[in-house]
Write an enzyme that holds these catalytic residues in place. Sequence first.
Site, PDB file in Angstrom:
ATOM      1  N   GLU A  99       1.843  -0.173  -4.929  1.00 61.70           N
ATOM      2  CA  GLU A  99       0.792   0.767  -5.300  1.00 61.70           C
ATOM      3  C   GLU A  99       1.402   2.134  -5.574  1.00 61.70           C
ATOM      4  OE1 GLU A  99      -3.283   2.877  -3.657  1.00 61.70           O
ATOM      5  OE2 GLU A  99      -1.641   2.438  -2.281  1.00 61.70           O
TER       6      GLU A  99
ATOM      7  N   ASP B 194       0.828  -1.197   0.000  1.00 65.16           N
ATOM      8  CA  ASP B 194       0.000   0.000   0.000  1.00 65.16           C
ATOM      9  C   ASP B 194       0.872   1.260   0.000  1.00 65.16           C
ATOM     10  OD1 ASP B 194      -2.618   1.329   0.358  1.00 65.16           O
ATOM     11  OD2 ASP B 194      -1.802   1.895   2.315  1.00 65.16           O
TER      12      ASP B 194
END
Length: 607
Positions: A363, A326
């Site tokens: 990401e 993330d």
Amino acid sequence: MLGLPHHDGSELHVPQQAPALGETVPVFVRTPASVRSVRVRSVADGEPRYGTAVVDREVGGERWWRAEVQVRNPVTNYRFLVDSGPSGGGQRWLNGRGVFGYDVPDNSDFRLVAYDPPPAWARDAVVYQIFPDRFARSAGADGRAVPDWAIPCDWDRTPVIGRGPETPYQFYGGDLDGIAERLDHLDRLGVNTVYLTPIFPARSNHRYDAATFDAVDPLLGGDAALARLGAAVHARGWRLLGDVTSNHTGDSHRWFVDAISDVNSPERGLYYFDESGDYESWLGVKSLPKLNWGGAELRRRFLAGPDSVLARWLRPPYGLDGWRVDVANMTGRRGRDAYTSEVAAALRAAVVAAKPDGLLVAEHGHDFTGDLDADGWQGTMNYAGFCRPVWNWLRVDGLDLPDFLGVPDGVPRRAGPEVLATMRAFGSLVSWRALTHSWLLLGSHDSARIRTVVGDADRQEVAVGLLCTLPGTPMIFAGDELGLTGRNGEDSRTPMPWARPESWDGATFDRYRGLVGLRRSLPALRHGGLRWAYADADSLVFLRESPTESVLVLARRAAAAPIRLSGLPPLDDAVNLYGGADALRPDQDGALTLPGDGPTFQVWRLP
């Protein structure tokens, strides 16, 4: 565009796909027969060097040249100097962005990468993203107490609040056993890799505010449920990926609780505190305190040994096959601190040590190009170089979205040549390896859904066609295949309507299934090169070429004039593989005429 010199990083042009440091490898470039010389320019230890290409063969009016490049550095740049003589335009440079009649900087050169390659299975993956709270509930979910932070919601009756104070706390109670019970749906769709957003205990439905990395959330069924899901996924020959937050934890994480309670604790150094006792957090959200990768203790806990955060869940009985990281773009970055590349390489090393064929995908919501090809992230979520340009091209008139992942003032509408330029610009700044191991996506749990963006099933089919035929790894957000809608990330986290099959768009499911199946059946779509052939406002045409086959793709957002495509080698009839169009028959000059209907997505096999 088919009359221009061409090279890409695929096997057709670079037979050695995993070169070793110090190795000299052949590279091939194809040109019109009128080109009289080709030189290769590579950069070794920061200094350009030139080599002369020789004619290797002539096929269908094209001349194939062979040159050699020494992989002197872990990432070795190269490009070509093509000379067509005074009457043919003179000297031109060929790099990853195209052909130029003026000098160009090195940043768009082709790249040979000598770092260890990503796992072989990743190139054949079709990823299915699941937001666990909203995918499926098992019978066991009914017996679990609702936590104090949660607002209980009825799966089929309570609407999702798109953006509001209650949004993170709406709790529908999906769990891991529910996912295991619905794998047949994924099998029918044709996917082979399951990606779960976070599964650790937290105080939100999204779980990006982890309270610990040492256990699976009991609300999802706990550690045992992950082991059961892993076994069920692997029994089908598939892969299972997790989601980890290396940039921050939740403020209820035991590390942070200790850090804020005791200024002398070892946990204090895991975060950023100032002299007043305040702390850095993700974008100022105080429930997400930012991790400080400048110290050894955080690295030890995340990376060291078989029980580290990354390694533990890659081992039996859980057996995750890798991680999506993330906000990887923010990991290790704060003011003067610039640890991102160093941390990415350490995360990758930890994954490979625990599982040699493990995958690490980052990401990035915007420009990812500076963070790849550094022995760290093996790919990215390609929002900037794929998702956004597809949205720009196919968006419905009157679309009312406030932003695209934070880019203000809505989603502009752009024509095909602008979309092509965007894709080439981003693709040229990374290696072919990084591009093809990055995830292509039409949306996710953080964005509007593709059906809302494009407005109807026909344009969604065009979008899915591009998803399944351009270089990269397709990623499907659960529910897109049913035609679900949503105006933003929270609004798109819709519970799957298992009890309401009458609400499904069955035709859209069939289109997804057909296009995923086409990708999995054609090596050229998974491993072939990319050669753009034509672009106008409403049309994009390209070839995917491998040593064994060549595939022609037409994507149209609207009806327009038929396209006469010249510059192909001599052909027999081209058989249609998807879209229902007729076979293409060359005219007397060898050109193919592509149909003018639209929106449409068509694929032909070239003999």
